[in-house]
Design a protein around this motif. Structure first.
Motif, PDB file in Angstrom:
ATOM      1  N   HIS A  42       6.197 -13.816  -8.620  1.00  0.00           N
ATOM      2  CA  HIS A  42       4.836 -14.330  -8.926  1.00  0.00           C
ATOM      3  C   HIS A  42       4.626 -15.718  -9.815  1.00  0.00           C
ATOM      4  CE1 HIS A  42       0.434 -15.580  -8.300  1.00  0.00           C
ATOM      5  NE2 HIS A  42       0.407 -14.788  -6.586  1.00  0.00           N
ATOM      6  N   PRO A  43       4.240 -16.526  -9.858  1.00  0.00           N
ATOM      7  CA  PRO A  43       4.080 -18.046 -10.623  1.00  0.00           C
ATOM      8  C   PRO A  43       2.785 -17.611 -11.487  1.00  0.00           C
ATOM      9  CG  PRO A  43       3.622 -18.812  -8.874  1.00  0.00           C
ATOM     10  CD  PRO A  43       4.047 -17.444  -8.247  1.00  0.00           C
ATOM     11  N   ASP A  44       2.098 -16.948 -11.226  1.00  0.00           N
ATOM     12  CA  ASP A  44       0.935 -16.501 -12.393  1.00  0.00           C
ATOM     13  C   ASP A  44       0.743 -15.463 -12.565  1.00  0.00           C
ATOM     14  OD1 ASP A  44      -0.079 -19.501 -11.406  1.00  0.00           O
ATOM     15  OD2 ASP A  44      -0.899 -18.613  -9.275  1.00  0.00           O
ATOM     16  N   CYS A  45       1.662 -14.690 -12.751  1.00  0.00           N
ATOM     17  CA  CYS A  45       1.442 -13.812 -13.341  1.00  0.00           C
ATOM     18  C   CYS A  45       2.571 -13.767 -14.376  1.00  0.00           C
ATOM     19  CB  CYS A  45       1.611 -12.559 -12.379  1.00  0.00           C
ATOM     20  SG  CYS A  45       1.906 -10.605 -13.243  1.00  0.00           S
ATOM     21  N   MET A  46       2.133 -12.816 -15.696  1.00  0.00           N
ATOM     22  CA  MET A  46       3.584 -12.660 -16.308  1.00  0.00           C
ATOM     23  C   MET A  46       3.293 -11.144 -17.133  1.00  0.00           C
ATOM     24  SD  MET A  46       4.305 -14.860 -20.045  1.00  0.00           S
ATOM     25  CE  MET A  46       5.792 -15.713 -19.268  1.00  0.00           C
ATOM     26  N   LEU A  47       4.674 -10.061 -17.179  1.00  0.00           N
ATOM     27  CA  LEU A  47       3.917  -8.808 -17.486  1.00  0.00           C
ATOM     28  C   LEU A  47       5.161  -9.359 -18.657  1.00  0.00           C
ATOM     29  CD1 LEU A  47       4.549  -6.286 -14.666  1.00  0.00           C
ATOM     30  CD2 LEU A  47       2.511  -7.270 -15.273  1.00  0.00           C
ATOM     31  N   VAL A  48       4.690  -8.810 -19.640  1.00  0.00           N
ATOM     32  CA  VAL A  48       5.177  -8.960 -21.279  1.00  0.00           C
ATOM     33  C   VAL A  48       4.821  -7.210 -21.953  1.00  0.00           C
ATOM     34  CG1 VAL A  48       5.027 -10.016 -23.624  1.00  0.00           C
ATOM     35  CG2 VAL A  48       4.118 -11.261 -21.612  1.00  0.00           C
ATOM     36  N   GLY A  49       6.114  -6.981 -22.303  1.00  0.00           N
ATOM     37  CA  GLY A  49       6.692  -5.987 -22.690  1.00  0.00           C
ATOM     38  C   GLY A  49       7.638  -5.554 -23.749  1.00  0.00           C
ATOM     39  N   LEU A  52       2.126 -11.830   0.767  1.00  0.00           N
ATOM     40  CA  LEU A  52       3.799 -12.999   0.018  1.00  0.00           C
ATOM     41  C   LEU A  52       2.901 -12.903  -1.585  1.00  0.00           C
ATOM     42  CD1 LEU A  52       5.815 -15.008  -0.345  1.00  0.00           C
ATOM     43  CD2 LEU A  52       3.905 -16.510  -0.168  1.00  0.00           C
ATOM     44  N   ASP A  53       1.696 -12.180  -1.713  1.00  0.00           N
ATOM     45  CA  ASP A  53       1.253 -12.154  -2.967  1.00  0.00           C
ATOM     46  C   ASP A  53       2.263 -11.076  -3.731  1.00  0.00           C
ATOM     47  OD1 ASP A  53       0.382 -15.294  -4.298  1.00  0.00           O
ATOM     48  OD2 ASP A  53      -1.717 -14.284  -3.025  1.00  0.00           O
ATOM     49  N   ALA A  74      -8.984  -6.184  -0.196  1.00  0.00           N
ATOM     50  CA  ALA A  74      -8.771  -4.733   0.450  1.00  0.00           C
ATOM     51  C   ALA A  74      -9.963  -4.302  -0.993  1.00  0.00           C
ATOM     52  CB  ALA A  74      -8.541  -4.090   1.076  1.00  0.00           C
ATOM     53  N   PRO A  75     -10.005  -3.277  -1.445  1.00  0.00           N
ATOM     54  CA  PRO A  75      -9.854  -2.043  -2.827  1.00  0.00           C
ATOM     55  C   PRO A  75      -9.321  -2.017  -3.443  1.00  0.00           C
ATOM     56  CG  PRO A  75     -10.665  -0.471  -0.714  1.00  0.00           C
ATOM     57  CD  PRO A  75     -10.435  -2.197  -0.244  1.00  0.00           C
ATOM     58  N   ARG A  76      -7.957  -2.593  -2.519  1.00  0.00           N
ATOM     59  CA  ARG A  76      -6.073  -2.327  -3.337  1.00  0.00           C
ATOM     60  C   ARG A  76      -5.252  -2.717  -2.678  1.00  0.00           C
ATOM     61  NH1 ARG A  76      -7.469   2.830  -0.795  1.00  0.00           N
ATOM     62  NH2 ARG A  76      -6.707   3.241   0.986  1.00  0.00           N
ATOM     63  N   PRO A  77      -4.421  -3.435  -2.940  1.00  0.00           N
ATOM     64  CA  PRO A  77      -3.581  -4.178  -3.153  1.00  0.00           C
ATOM     65  C   PRO A  77      -2.120  -3.629  -0.858  1.00  0.00           C
ATOM     66  CG  PRO A  77      -2.704  -3.235  -4.904  1.00  0.00           C
ATOM     67  CD  PRO A  77      -4.178  -3.045  -4.731  1.00  0.00           C
ATOM     68  N   CYS A  88      -3.944 -10.207  -4.764  1.00  0.00           N
ATOM     69  CA  CYS A  88      -4.051  -9.468  -3.056  1.00  0.00           C
ATOM     70  C   CYS A  88      -5.271  -9.866  -2.191  1.00  0.00           C
ATOM     71  CB  CYS A  88      -4.036  -7.838  -2.939  1.00  0.00           C
ATOM     72  SG  CYS A  88      -3.153  -8.020  -0.899  1.00  0.00           S
ATOM     73  N   ARG A  89      -3.966 -11.316  -0.792  1.00  0.00           N
ATOM     74  CA  ARG A  89      -4.590 -11.866   0.234  1.00  0.00           C
ATOM     75  C   ARG A  89      -5.472 -10.681   1.331  1.00  0.00           C
ATOM     76  NH1 ARG A  89      -0.922 -17.337   0.817  1.00  0.00           N
ATOM     77  NH2 ARG A  89       0.194 -16.934  -1.070  1.00  0.00           N
TER      78      ARG A  89
END
Length: 100
Positions: free
Chosen positions: A67-74, A57-58, A49-52, A45-46
């Motif tokens: 997001h190009p730098d975030c990957m969730l895998v499950g 944009l991020d 703050a203490p929370r998003p 988050c740009r």
């Protein structure tokens, strides 16, 4: 349990002690996916703050899984395990440099 986990992740991020990857293991439907997205948004988050903020944009990209730098895998579909192909794909993505 969510509030305690959020506070612990937020404290780790504030003190620059959050690892390069976070593994959450919770039962399906217990909010683990939401917490993973919250943590990623907290890191990227740009608004600083203490929370998003949920508006930058991020934050919007993370909410949309773009997001190009975030990957969730499950686990996929009805599987209970992460498949080796998913790990190989993730390893390939991790070999690339950051977009930020």
């Amino acid at each position: 349990w969510m509030q305690a986990a959020q506070q612990a992740l937020s404290r780790a991020a504030e003190s620059d002690r959050l690892g390069h990857a976070v593994m959450l293991q919770v039962p399906r439907g217990a909010g683990g996916e939401w917490l993973a997205r919250w943590c990623a948004a907290r890191v990227f988050c740009r608004a600083a703050a203490p929370r998003p903020c949920g508006q930058c944009l991020d934050c919007r990209r993370i909410a949309a899984d773009q997001h190009p730098d975030c990957m969730l895998v499950g686990p996929l579909e009805d599987s209970k395990e992460i498949r080796i192909d998913q790990v190989r794909e993730m390893a390939g993505e991790l070999a690339l440099s950051s977009h930020g």
